[in-house]
Enzyme design. Structure first.
Site, mmCIF file in Angstrom:
data_model
loop_
_atom_site.group_PDB
_atom_site.id
_atom_site.type_symbol
_atom_site.label_atom_id
_atom_site.label_comp_id
_atom_site.label_asym_id
_atom_site.label_seq_id
_atom_site.Cartn_x
_atom_site.Cartn_y
_atom_site.Cartn_z
ATOM 1 N N ASP A 1 0.820 -1.211 0.000
ATOM 2 C CA ASP A 1 0.000 0.000 0.000
ATOM 3 C C ASP A 1 0.859 1.269 0.000
ATOM 4 O O ASP A 1 1.936 1.290 0.593
ATOM 5 C CB ASP A 1 -0.916 -0.019 1.237
ATOM 6 C CG ASP A 1 -2.041 0.998 1.112
ATOM 7 O OD1 ASP A 1 -2.319 1.461 -0.017
ATOM 8 O OD2 ASP A 1 -2.644 1.330 2.143
ATOM 9 N N ASN B 1 1.345 3.311 -2.979
ATOM 10 C CA ASN B 1 1.911 3.691 -4.289
ATOM 11 C C ASN B 1 1.395 5.057 -4.748
ATOM 12 O O ASN B 1 2.148 5.888 -5.243
ATOM 13 C CB ASN B 1 1.509 2.676 -5.365
ATOM 14 C CG ASN B 1 2.169 1.338 -5.181
ATOM 15 O OD1 ASN B 1 3.025 1.178 -4.321
ATOM 16 N ND2 ASN B 1 1.781 0.365 -5.979
ATOM 17 N N HIS C 1 2.776 3.046 -9.146
ATOM 18 C CA HIS C 1 2.639 1.594 -9.369
ATOM 19 C C HIS C 1 3.886 1.046 -10.073
ATOM 20 O O HIS C 1 4.314 -0.074 -9.817
ATOM 21 C CB HIS C 1 1.371 1.304 -10.166
ATOM 22 C CG HIS C 1 0.132 1.762 -9.443
ATOM 23 N ND1 HIS C 1 -0.109 1.448 -8.127
ATOM 24 C CD2 HIS C 1 -0.919 2.539 -9.843
ATOM 25 C CE1 HIS C 1 -1.257 1.997 -7.738
ATOM 26 N NE2 HIS C 1 -1.765 2.671 -8.764
ATOM 27 N N ARG D 1 -11.562 2.280 -9.017
ATOM 28 C CA ARG D 1 -10.627 3.355 -9.416
ATOM 29 C C ARG D 1 -10.873 3.765 -10.858
ATOM 30 O O ARG D 1 -11.555 3.073 -11.606
ATOM 31 C CB ARG D 1 -9.189 2.866 -9.238
ATOM 32 C CG ARG D 1 -8.923 2.537 -7.813
ATOM 33 C CD ARG D 1 -7.471 2.277 -7.547
ATOM 34 N NE ARG D 1 -7.316 2.007 -6.127
ATOM 35 C CZ ARG D 1 -6.182 2.116 -5.456
ATOM 36 N NH1 ARG D 1 -5.079 2.483 -6.076
ATOM 37 N NH2 ARG D 1 -6.138 1.855 -4.170
ATOM 38 N N LEU E 1 10.810 -20.787 -4.194
ATOM 39 C CA LEU E 1 9.773 -19.893 -3.663
ATOM 40 C C LEU E 1 8.512 -20.032 -4.494
ATOM 41 O O LEU E 1 8.579 -20.046 -5.725
ATOM 42 C CB LEU E 1 10.288 -18.446 -3.765
ATOM 43 C CG LEU E 1 9.302 -17.333 -3.413
ATOM 44 C CD1 LEU E 1 9.059 -17.302 -1.901
ATOM 45 C CD2 LEU E 1 9.832 -15.979 -3.881
ATOM 46 N N ARG F 1 1.656 -5.011 6.013
ATOM 47 C CA ARG F 1 1.056 -3.961 5.199
ATOM 48 C C ARG F 1 1.874 -2.692 5.341
ATOM 49 O O ARG F 1 2.141 -2.236 6.462
ATOM 50 C CB ARG F 1 -0.383 -3.685 5.643
ATOM 51 C CG ARG F 1 -1.043 -2.597 4.800
ATOM 52 C CD ARG F 1 -2.485 -2.342 5.194
ATOM 53 N NE ARG F 1 -3.106 -1.435 4.238
ATOM 54 C CZ ARG F 1 -4.340 -1.534 3.779
ATOM 55 N NH1 ARG F 1 -5.124 -2.504 4.211
ATOM 56 N NH2 ARG F 1 -4.822 -0.664 2.916
HETATM 57 C C1 FPP Z 1 -1.902 0.059 -3.403
HETATM 58 O O1 FPP Z 1 -1.452 1.381 -3.306
HETATM 59 C C2 FPP Z 1 -1.286 -0.575 -4.569
HETATM 60 C C3 FPP Z 1 -1.970 -1.122 -5.607
HETATM 61 C C4 FPP Z 1 -3.452 -1.124 -5.673
HETATM 62 C C5 FPP Z 1 -1.251 -1.711 -6.768
HETATM 63 C C6 FPP Z 1 -0.096 -2.574 -6.361
HETATM 64 C C7 FPP Z 1 0.581 -3.111 -7.568
HETATM 65 C C8 FPP Z 1 1.910 -3.202 -7.693
HETATM 66 C C9 FPP Z 1 2.851 -2.785 -6.647
HETATM 67 C C10 FPP Z 1 2.471 -3.797 -8.915
HETATM 68 C C11 FPP Z 1 2.809 -5.225 -8.563
HETATM 69 C C12 FPP Z 1 3.689 -5.842 -9.533
HETATM 70 C C13 FPP Z 1 3.977 -7.157 -9.502
HETATM 71 C C14 FPP Z 1 4.982 -7.673 -10.420
HETATM 72 C C15 FPP Z 1 3.328 -8.075 -8.555
HETATM 73 P P1 FPP Z 1 -2.509 2.548 -3.519
HETATM 74 O O2 FPP Z 1 -2.570 2.880 -4.952
HETATM 75 O O3 FPP Z 1 -3.790 2.169 -2.864
HETATM 76 O O4 FPP Z 1 -1.798 3.704 -2.745
HETATM 77 P P2 FPP Z 1 -2.499 4.886 -1.931
HETATM 78 O O5 FPP Z 1 -3.096 4.230 -0.698
HETATM 79 O O6 FPP Z 1 -1.359 5.772 -1.618
HETATM 80 O O7 FPP Z 1 -3.517 5.499 -2.832
#
Ligand code: FPP
Length: 271
Positions: free
Chosen positions: A36, A38, A53, A87, A145, A202
């Site tokens: 969480d 990003n 992301h 979203r 893994l 988390r």
């Molecule tokens: C949550 O942060 C993150 C996501 C919904 C997307 C996560 C996806 C990745 C990290 C890519 C994964 C890649 C692989 C190869 C598995 P948010 O967008 O909810 O952040 P915020 O709470 O700051 O809005």
């Protein structure tokens, strides 16, 4: 596994950090992560959320490398939930296309990683599902893994689908309803071999589990860190695992006393 695949070790940490040695009895079998923060990471830098992301994907790869280096057996990453469809379309596309690009780039293809997808069938782009199916076939014999990427995943959805599968089995006469117990139920989950989660981590400062692995994580140790996901690297995973090693897990049993107490001595008789 294709006969010509030569497995290689994970690339080393960019700063030269070396993995800690973790005693077998302090090692979680299964770590699950809610990645969480990003969006906030990107917004704090004046960047579009899609850049968060993209940076998050680099951190996800770091976790795979760090997990291999310490010998973790199961890592499950929450990349897109059944609720994330709320979203805007641009962000959804950025996340799903990013995952697809990562699969195509194959940065973990030659590592000792068995890759698979977990999530609700029927809504993700078909070519993404096919790309996962392809990786799953290529890597199914690997023993290092197991990496499960959760995309369009919801814990309640997973349990509901297991219940439907169980009902079908009962209807077909393969299951006796009165004999259904937790073991029989778990056999009908989409990934019945997934072990219970030992450590659920988390990032991003929120303290909830958000519909992530409710069946498997009932006894997980919860670990919350304040920083956003793109800021973590494998050292943070190692720290999370070290914290897990310090926890005392009881699974509902009573706390054992540190040392047996001596029975109270009888008061001495008055003279
Ligand atoms: C949550 O942060 C993150 C996501 C919904 C997307 C996560 C996806 C990745 C990290 C890519 C994964 C890649 C692989 C190869 C598995 P948010 O967008 O909810 O952040 P915020 O709470 O700051 O809005």
């Amino acid at each position: 596994m294709a006969a010509d695949t030569v497995l290689r070790p994970p690339p080393p940490h960019s700063g030269g950090a070396r993995p800690p040695r973790i005693a077998a009895d302090r090692m979680p079998r299964h770590v699950a992560i809610v990645m969480d923060g990003n969006g906030r990471w990107a917004q704090q830098r004046g960047l579009p959320r899609s850049e968060g992301h993209r940076a998050g994907s680099v951190a996800a790869h770091e976790m795979v490398y760090g997990a291999l280096e310490i010998g973790l057996r199961h890592l499950t990453l929450y990349a897109f939930s059944t609720e994330n469809w709320k979203r805007d379309t641009g962000e959804i596309t950025a996340i799903l296309e990013g995952v697809r690009r990562d699969l195509d780039a194959g940065r973990i293809r030659d590592l000792d990683v068995r890759q698979r997808w977990s999530g609700r069938p029927g809504r993700l782009p078909e070519e993404l599902v096919q790309a996962f199916a392809h990786e799953e076939r290529r890597t199914r014999a690997r023993t290092g893994l197991t990496l499960t990427v959760c995309l369009d995943y919801g814990g309640r959805d997973e349990i509901t689908r297991a219940a439907a599968a169980l009902a079908r089995a009962a209807q077909a006469g393969d299951v006796v309803p009165d004999l259904v117990d937790e073991v029989v139920f778990a056999r009908h989950l989409p990934h019945p071999d997934m072990p219970d989660v030992d450590l659920l981590w988390r990032t991003g400062g929120e303290q909830r589990t958000s519909n992530f692995l409710p069946w498997q994580a009932t006894y997980a140790e919860l670990y919350f860190t304040p920083g956003p996901w793109p800021d973590v690297d494998r050292r943070d995973l190692w720290q999370a695992v070290a914290e897990y090693g310090r926890r005392r897990r009881r699974h509902g049993a009573a706390v054992p006393l540190a040392s047996p107490r001596k029975p109270p001595t009888a008061p001495s008789a008055p003279l």
